[in-house]
Design a protein around this motif. Structure first.
Motif, PDB file in Angstrom:
ATOM      1  N   ASP A  67      12.383 -34.589  23.661  1.00  0.00           N
ATOM      2  CA  ASP A  67      11.244 -35.408  24.198  1.00  0.00           C
ATOM      3  C   ASP A  67      11.840 -36.962  24.725  1.00  0.00           C
ATOM      4  OD1 ASP A  67       9.437 -33.427  23.511  1.00  0.00           O
ATOM      5  OD2 ASP A  67       8.630 -34.220  21.876  1.00  0.00           O
ATOM      6  N   LEU A  68      12.873 -37.327  23.968  1.00  0.00           N
ATOM      7  CA  LEU A  68      13.151 -38.590  24.172  1.00  0.00           C
ATOM      8  C   LEU A  68      14.113 -38.687  25.353  1.00  0.00           C
ATOM      9  CD1 LEU A  68      12.763 -41.672  23.351  1.00  0.00           C
ATOM     10  CD2 LEU A  68      14.593 -41.593  21.739  1.00  0.00           C
ATOM     11  N   TYR A  69      15.008 -37.954  25.321  1.00  0.00           N
ATOM     12  CA  TYR A  69      16.207 -37.782  26.205  1.00  0.00           C
ATOM     13  C   TYR A  69      16.395 -36.731  27.381  1.00  0.00           C
ATOM     14  CZ  TYR A  69      17.980 -41.360  22.848  1.00  0.00           C
ATOM     15  OH  TYR A  69      18.120 -42.417  21.951  1.00  0.00           O
ATOM     16  N   ARG A 105      13.455 -35.944  29.260  1.00  0.00           N
ATOM     17  CA  ARG A 105      12.113 -35.755  29.859  1.00  0.00           C
ATOM     18  C   ARG A 105      12.068 -35.543  31.619  1.00  0.00           C
ATOM     19  NH1 ARG A 105      11.456 -40.383  27.323  1.00  0.00           N
ATOM     20  NH2 ARG A 105      11.539 -41.666  28.988  1.00  0.00           N
ATOM     21  N   ARG A 106      13.368 -35.746  32.039  1.00  0.00           N
ATOM     22  CA  ARG A 106      13.672 -35.445  33.492  1.00  0.00           C
ATOM     23  C   ARG A 106      14.778 -34.130  33.712  1.00  0.00           C
ATOM     24  NH1 ARG A 106      11.868 -40.371  33.026  1.00  0.00           N
ATOM     25  NH2 ARG A 106      10.337 -40.925  34.433  1.00  0.00           N
ATOM     26  N   SER A 149      20.341 -42.628  19.929  1.00  0.00           N
ATOM     27  CA  SER A 149      20.111 -42.007  18.603  1.00  0.00           C
ATOM     28  C   SER A 149      18.676 -42.138  18.321  1.00  0.00           C
ATOM     29  CB  SER A 149      20.716 -43.057  17.277  1.00  0.00           C
ATOM     30  OG  SER A 149      20.342 -44.198  17.821  1.00  0.00           O
ATOM     31  N   LEU A 150      18.291 -41.606  17.410  1.00  0.00           N
ATOM     32  CA  LEU A 150      16.567 -41.637  17.142  1.00  0.00           C
ATOM     33  C   LEU A 150      16.348 -41.276  15.521  1.00  0.00           C
ATOM     34  CD1 LEU A 150      16.263 -38.230  16.580  1.00  0.00           C
ATOM     35  CD2 LEU A 150      15.779 -38.318  19.033  1.00  0.00           C
TER      36      LEU A 150
END
Lengths: 102, 331
Positions: free
Chosen positions: A48-50, A52-53, A33-34
């Motif tokens: 951006d948060l989940y 990145r790869r 969550s965010l």
């Protein structure tokens, strides 16, 4: 009814739950969550948060407060129906075990 | 980690029924996970809030010692790597804050606890980073110790914590390797570069070992956390495991670990190592480390400086939502 992950606190921004499809052919799966001010920013923040790869090819966000869930205190009764109905599983039928292609 | 942070918060037990307590015990014993809306003992909830928020704060404060070097990284490649790493740390902080929130604490409260000192963060981030080699030491030693600590936490009994840790551990291994390679490159360089690397490891080695927390006999709450399967191994066991991994890695680097007592013990099957200066640990924890004041002040300033952005974004979102509502009613 409170939603999962929502502390009901004094947050500036609402809480969003994030679901990610990791590759084509798979379902979106809950990633975490965010906080974000609106759905557009929630999707961007989720990227951006989940991811990145390169963990995802698609993102869903939903306001935590919009999720309705089953009652955790009544899970016994609520999920009672399948109990004792082993005949709903293939493993229940043992007579046919050695028959090929069955 | 110790004293004030470890002191259990008010023991007001929201008494569950005997049935609820038995169900909690059953899940723990069966090595199953506790999920956010399950009944749980109040002390379990508070222990988790303390540990997870402290962990989140450590990730967020942990951006500072490295952020310090982003503009001065020796090459574009190193700069890009360092930025990626610091960005990961912000992400790790956010995963963990989300996990803590499922226990019924909001983010503003956690932020206030950090700023007022009511909540701690890992003391390691109160050490300064005077040279580039410190970016290597942080990756190799600090992130190395963190991984040792965190891998068992992936199996923590609280579901959201374990899931956050799984994600974090996956990302953390690059941090350790890039740090090791910074040191390796320095050790292959000039005499001055080798000296810089050695001096940095001399400074970071003992504080990194102290990251596992005080010796078991001085860590009263560890037992309970282990019974609840939040923690899987004791502080001393993890520290030993870490030293056993470091010794051969130091040999590859050609670096000397600053402890003359490190010696292979055939009988134990582990390396013996010297005792640590716990007075220093407690001093830093009490707020008298190299950078405690500046770390918290900078976090506070960043939060306050960002207030207008949060408010503006919120106002914009509200206006857009109102406009959509008007449009919907008109159609």
């Amino acid at each position: 009814m409170t939603s999962p992950g929502d502390s009901g606190g004094r947050e500036t921004w609402p809480l969003w739950e994030v679901f990610i499809r990791s590759s084509r052919g798979l379902s979106h799966v809950h990633a975490g969550s965010l906080h974000a001010p609106d759905e557009t920013m929630a999707v961007r923040n989720a990227r951006d948060l989940y991811t990145r790869r390169a963990e995802g090819v698609s993102i869903w966000v939903v306001r935590a407060s919009d999720i309705t869930s089953s009652d955790p205190d009544a899970k016994g009764e609520f999920f009672e129906s399948p109990q004792g109905k082993e005949y709903r599983h293939a493993t229940y039928y043992t007579e046919s075990e050695s028959v090929p292609h069955l | 980690m110790t004293t004030s942070v470890d002191a259990p918060a008010r023991e007001e037990s929201v008494e569950g029924t005997a049935e609820q307590q038995a169900e909690f015990e059953r899940l723990i014993d069966a090595d199953l996970r506790i999920e956010p809306r399950d009944w749980m003992p109040e002390a379990y909830r508070k222990t988790l809030i303390r540990q997870i928020s402290q962990h989140a704060h450590s990730e967020i404060i942990g951006m500072q010692p490295e952020g310090n070097w982003i503009t001065r990284a020796p090459s574009l490649k190193r700069k890009a790597i360092l930025m990626a790493k610091v960005q990961d740390e912000a992400g790790h902080g956010l995963y963990l804050y989300s996990a803590a929130q499922t226990l019924g604490i909001d983010r503003e409260t956690m932020f206030e606890q950090l700023i007022t000192g009511a909540a701690k963060y890992s003391s390691i981030f109160n050490y300064t980073t005077p040279t580039w080699a410190d970016m290597g030491s942080i990756g190799w030693l600090v992130d190395g110790a963190a991984i040792c600590n965190q891998v068992p936490l992936c199996r923590a009994s609280y579901g959201p914590y374990g899931r956050a840790m799984t994600r974090i551990c996956k990302e953390e291994s690059f941090h350790q390797r890039q740090g090791f390679e910074i040191l390796l490159e320095l050790m292959r360089g000039t005499a001055a570069q080798r000296r810089m690397a050695q001096e940095s490891v001399d400074r970071w080695y003992a504080p990194a070992l102290m990251m596992f927390g005080p010796p078991d006999e001085d860590s009263p709450n560890s037992q309970r956390s282990m019974a609840w399967k939040i923690k899987r191994f004791s502080n001393d066991d993890l520290r030993q495991r870490f030293v056993d991994m470091l010794v051969p890695q130091a040999q590859v680097l050609g670096i000397t670990l600053p402890d003359p007592d490190i010696k292979w013990n055939e009988e134990r099957g582990h390396y013996d190592f010297g005792s640590l200066n716990w007075d220093e640990f407690y001093e830093v924890l009490a707020g008298r480390g190299q950078a405690n004041t500046v770390r918290v002040a900078r976090r506070k300033k960043a939060h306050e400086d960002g207030a207008w952005v949060r408010e503006a974004a919120r106002a914009y979102a509200d206006r857009e939502a109102a406009a959509r509502e008007t449009e919907r009613m008109a159609s």
